[in-house]
Design a protein around this motif. Sequence first.
Motif, PDB file in Angstrom:
ATOM      1  N   ARG A 266       0.673  -1.139  -0.117  1.00 46.93           N
ATOM      2  CA  ARG A 266      -0.166  -0.100   0.165  1.00 46.93           C
ATOM      3  C   ARG A 266       0.949   1.146   0.172  1.00 46.93           C
ATOM      4  NH1 ARG A 266      -2.275  -1.184   4.225  1.00 46.93           N
ATOM      5  NH2 ARG A 266      -4.148  -2.098   3.456  1.00 46.93           N
ATOM      6  N   TYR A 269       2.552   1.779  -3.431  1.00 44.17           N
ATOM      7  CA  TYR A 269       1.766   2.457  -4.580  1.00 44.17           C
ATOM      8  C   TYR A 269       1.379   3.717  -4.367  1.00 44.17           C
ATOM      9  CZ  TYR A 269       1.803  -2.816  -5.638  1.00 44.17           C
ATOM     10  OH  TYR A 269       1.872  -4.036  -5.767  1.00 44.17           O
ATOM     11  N   LEU A 270       0.992   3.985  -3.169  1.00 45.29           N
ATOM     12  CA  LEU A 270       0.616   5.301  -2.694  1.00 45.29           C
ATOM     13  C   LEU A 270       1.752   6.517  -2.947  1.00 45.29           C
ATOM     14  CD1 LEU A 270      -1.667   5.088   0.548  1.00 45.29           C
ATOM     15  CD2 LEU A 270      -2.351   5.307  -1.806  1.00 45.29           C
ATOM     16  N   GLU A 271       2.961   5.987  -2.676  1.00 45.52           N
ATOM     17  CA  GLU A 271       4.105   6.806  -2.854  1.00 45.52           C
ATOM     18  C   GLU A 271       4.444   7.085  -4.304  1.00 45.52           C
ATOM     19  OE1 GLU A 271       9.033   6.934  -1.829  1.00 45.52           O
ATOM     20  OE2 GLU A 271       7.877   5.239  -1.499  1.00 45.52           O
ATOM     21  N   GLN A 274       1.263   9.140  -5.913  1.00 40.87           N
ATOM     22  CA  GLN A 274       1.556  10.633  -5.491  1.00 40.87           C
ATOM     23  C   GLN A 274       2.557  11.334  -6.320  1.00 40.87           C
ATOM     24  OE1 GLN A 274       3.306  11.748  -1.651  1.00 40.87           O
ATOM     25  NE2 GLN A 274       1.299  13.026  -1.402  1.00 40.87           N
ATOM     26  N   ASP A 282      -4.999  10.087  -1.527  1.00 36.42           N
ATOM     27  CA  ASP A 282      -4.469   8.673  -1.030  1.00 36.42           C
ATOM     28  C   ASP A 282      -5.762   7.768  -0.826  1.00 36.42           C
ATOM     29  OD1 ASP A 282      -1.857   9.590  -1.284  1.00 36.42           O
ATOM     30  OD2 ASP A 282      -1.405   9.512   0.832  1.00 36.42           O
ATOM     31  N   VAL A 285      -6.874   6.597  -4.267  1.00 38.88           N
ATOM     32  CA  VAL A 285      -5.989   5.586  -4.744  1.00 38.88           C
ATOM     33  C   VAL A 285      -6.107   4.276  -4.171  1.00 38.88           C
ATOM     34  CG1 VAL A 285      -3.642   4.985  -5.288  1.00 38.88           C
ATOM     35  CG2 VAL A 285      -4.430   7.246  -5.710  1.00 38.88           C
ATOM     36  N   GLU A 286      -6.178   4.249  -2.699  1.00 40.74           N
ATOM     37  CA  GLU A 286      -6.261   2.958  -2.041  1.00 40.74           C
ATOM     38  C   GLU A 286      -7.646   2.409  -2.280  1.00 40.74           C
ATOM     39  OE1 GLU A 286      -5.986   1.469   2.483  1.00 40.74           O
ATOM     40  OE2 GLU A 286      -5.299   3.521   2.141  1.00 40.74           O
TER      41      GLU A 286
END
Length: 309
Positions: A266, A269-271, A274, A282, A285-286
Amino acid sequence: MNQFGIHTIDTAFQRDHFDAAYLMVEKGRGAFIDCGTNHSVPNLLAVLKAQGLRPADVDWLLVTHVHLDHAGGAGALMARLPNARLVVHPRGARHMIDPSKLIAGATAVYGAEEMMRSYGEILAVAEDRVVIAEDGHTVDFNGRELLCLDTPGHARHHYCVWDARSRSWFTGDTFGLSYRELDGAKGPFVIPTSSPVQFEPEALKHSISRLMSWQPESMYLTHYGRVGDLQRLARDLHEQIDAMVAIGRNCDERADRHRCLAAALRALYLERAQAHGCPLDDAGVEKVLAMDIELNAQGLASWLDRDKR
């Protein structure tokens, strides 16, 4: 449809714009590439009819691999296509002819109620309608050659389909997942898929490189749709596969291994989302990637356990 007679079909599996099948039309004949689930069949036939074609005008159904979101509806669709033949990887053919093990394995994961809700009853395909696609197999689609190349890494029963006319690959899950909700100013955002149980990171990287060696202009992903900017996406996939391997090694000996894997994926992928400039925050996206984070964590665990053996 684009200029090459390729139609993207939303199979309506799980949510809109999550799972695609493709209809290719060539001089009045049709070929489907992947087909979604039993519940997807009406969508596929509706698009066929909209193009002025009948079920009898379809010559081929090519399934990139036998995971149920790609091939679960093959038996039901083939029952409606009297002249079509099914093209499948050698390792997947037996599961199309006798889907009992496929059903048992998926039922063990999802439960009988969820199996029926998501996939419906999985039907067999008659053996005499099945064509086995070894590496390099070519399909003559009304004079338009479609080439099947063995592309393990996501699954050992996976091939991708090269269409020279459009200079494009139909990639199943080999070239990752790229959802249109996450497109940003820099173009599409992509992540690999390691869903259980045959993820092999080095094989997947090799398969991606093999696809790129053909200098394609487009990739048609099952999840979801056509993408370009392929050099960058291939580089992103290689980087993330290496990062996922490192995450797996780091979490492997922990008592809370699954939680560790999911949390680290998680964060990865979030990093990257962004940094890419994805339009969602976030939480957004999550939400889009929630199912894939869970499946990728399970796939990494399967790979770690298999690696030890």
